[in-house]
Design an enzyme around this catalytic site. Structure first.
Site, PDB file in Angstrom:
ATOM      1  CB  THR A  20      -0.950   0.007   1.223  1.00  0.00           C
ATOM      2  OG1 THR A  20      -0.168  -0.015   2.420  1.00  0.00           O
ATOM      3  CG2 THR A  20      -1.879  -1.192   1.193  1.00  0.00           C
ATOM      4  CD1 TRP A  21       5.199   4.346  -0.419  1.00  0.00           C
ATOM      5  CD2 TRP A  21       6.537   3.171  -1.757  1.00  0.00           C
ATOM      6  NE1 TRP A  21       6.325   5.111  -0.651  1.00  0.00           N
ATOM      7  CE2 TRP A  21       7.155   4.402  -1.473  1.00  0.00           C
ATOM      8  CE3 TRP A  21       7.194   2.263  -2.577  1.00  0.00           C
ATOM      9  CZ2 TRP A  21       8.404   4.755  -1.994  1.00  0.00           C
ATOM     10  CZ3 TRP A  21       8.439   2.614  -3.091  1.00  0.00           C
ATOM     11  CH2 TRP A  21       9.035   3.840  -2.800  1.00  0.00           C
ATOM     12  CG  ASP A  52       3.914  -4.498   3.866  1.00  0.00           C
ATOM     13  OD1 ASP A  52       4.308  -4.895   4.975  1.00  0.00           O
ATOM     14  OD2 ASP A  52       4.514  -3.619   3.211  1.00  0.00           O
ATOM     15  CE1 TYR A  57       5.931   2.387   2.880  1.00  0.00           C
ATOM     16  CE2 TYR A  57       3.964   1.016   2.867  1.00  0.00           C
ATOM     17  CZ  TYR A  57       5.342   1.139   2.807  1.00  0.00           C
ATOM     18  OH  TYR A  57       6.115   0.021   2.664  1.00  0.00           O
ATOM     19  CD  GLN A 176       8.229  -5.583   3.803  1.00  0.00           C
ATOM     20  OE1 GLN A 176       8.307  -4.425   3.397  1.00  0.00           O
ATOM     21  NE2 GLN A 176       7.214  -6.014   4.530  1.00  0.00           N
ATOM     22  N   GLY A 204       9.361  -4.964  -3.938  1.00  0.00           N
ATOM     23  CA  GLY A 204       9.980  -4.658  -5.231  1.00  0.00           C
ATOM     24  C   GLY A 204       9.865  -5.829  -6.184  1.00  0.00           C
ATOM     25  CG  LEU A 206       5.597  -6.877 -10.396  1.00  0.00           C
ATOM     26  CD1 LEU A 206       4.244  -6.261 -10.736  1.00  0.00           C
ATOM     27  CD2 LEU A 206       5.837  -8.125 -11.240  1.00  0.00           C
ATOM     28  NE  ARG A 227       8.745   5.066 -12.613  1.00  0.00           N
ATOM     29  CZ  ARG A 227       7.707   5.427 -13.379  1.00  0.00           C
ATOM     30  NH1 ARG A 227       7.227   4.586 -14.283  1.00  0.00           N
ATOM     31  NH2 ARG A 227       7.170   6.620 -13.246  1.00  0.00           N
ATOM     32  N   GLY A 281       2.123  -3.864  -5.336  1.00  0.00           N
ATOM     33  CA  GLY A 281       1.378  -2.656  -5.012  1.00  0.00           C
ATOM     34  C   GLY A 281       0.331  -2.249  -6.027  1.00  0.00           C
TER      35      GLY A 281
END
Length: 316
Positions: A20-21, A52, A57, A176, A204, A206, A227, A281
């Site tokens: 849920t970031w 999570d 966040y 984690q 991370g 993906l 990114r 996410g």
């Protein structure tokens, strides 16, 4: 959906955890609350039972959103929540680590309020605080566990030396780490944690989206974009190497009926014996469904050999 026992916690968790970031809102995503709430509902419909989040966040907004949504859906007793402590986000711009006893107690109480719950299933130390002894941080978490406010204690973003040190002060049941086809740097730490009986939940998964196959041309991102600052494979020379991996993934996709590349990446992770669940996410119904569909099929042993050979070339 497939499920695995989450290490020595004994929790039976879905192999996909919804992260849920991006659900903190206020510039963290472009979706309205009803769309994000529908993504949560969809996740539960797809059999996802692990969620999570973290107070970092967007200053607790992701936690508050989850709390509201779970209350409206009436699902608290059907799902498990992982949140974090020791990493404080202030002024909309700054993170600082704070593992002091009083601060941990305060942070966890705030998370319980945000999440509208009496307890959380897993509390992770988000990042180690170099200024505070681990003994002090664990004293607070052990007290909260004793009081029933947290059921299990875990860590994130720790080195193997830090992991061994903190285990002296209490039971660490989960780890984690950052882990995917394009980031295997922490695999030795993961293997050590798994050997100690910890549940492993990877983030991370993906690669910031590069493993979906969407990013086929090099581009510039803003300085604040994850990114640009967090995923080195969006820059040369790694970007071109990942493009070769994507071509191999295209072939594996074709062999498996044209499945999305994201499903290949997720299966590659969770088919590792030492990975309990991978965090994804997704924030819309269609993305959640597409990712969850990954677990209706599996990569063959031949597929994994092919992919691992292509992954190995990233290190050349």
């Amino acid at each position: 959906m497939r499920y695995k026992v989450f290490g020595k916690t004994g929790m039976n968790v879905s192999v996909m955890t919804l992260g849920t970031w991006g659900m903190g809102g206020v510039g963290w995503d472009n979706y309205d609350e009803s769309t994000r709430a529908d993504a949560i509902k969809t996740a539960i419909e797809c059999g996802i039972n692990f969620f999570d989040t973290a107070p970092a966040y967007n200053g607790g907004e992701a936690e508050r959103f989850l709390g509201r949504t779970f209350r409206k859906l009436g699902v608290r007793d059907k799902i498990m929540i992982s949140t974090k402590t020791g990493n404080v986000f202030v002024n909309g711009t700054t993170y600082y680590r704070d593992g002091r006893y009083e601060s941990i107690i305060k942070q966890v109480e705030e998370s319980l309020t945000n999440l509208e719950t009496d307890y959380v299933d897993l509390m992770l130390i988000h990042w180690p605080d170099p200024k505070t002894p681990f003994e002090e941080t664990m004293r607070a978490l052990n007290k909260l566990k004793e009081d029933g406010k947290i059921l299990h204690i875990g860590i994130s973003n720790f080195s193997i030396e830090q992991m061994k040190e903190i285990e002296q002060y209490g039971e660490i049941e989960a780890f984690q780490p950052h882990y995917s086809m394009v980031n295997r740097e922490q695999e030795p730490i993961i293997l050590s944690a798994a050997q100690d009986g910890m549940g492993i939940m990877t983030y991370g998964s993906l690669g910031g989206g590069i493993l979906t196959g969407v990013h086929r041309e090099l581009k510039e991102f803003s300085a604040s974009d994850s990114r640009n600052r967090f995923y080195k494979h969006f820059h040369e020379p790694m970007f071109s190497k990942v493009q070769e991996l994507l071509k191999v993934m295209d072939q594996v996709s074709e062999k498996n009926g044209g499945v999305p590349l994201s499903q290949i990446a997720l299966n590659w992770s969770v088919q590792k014996e030492f990975v309990s669940t991978c965090i994804v996410g997704a924030q819309t119904r269609d993305k959640v469904e597409q990712n969850a569909d990954a677990f209706d099929w599996k990569l063959s042993a031949e597929d994994i050999v092919t992919l691992d050979a292509a992954i190995a070339k990233l290190d050349e």
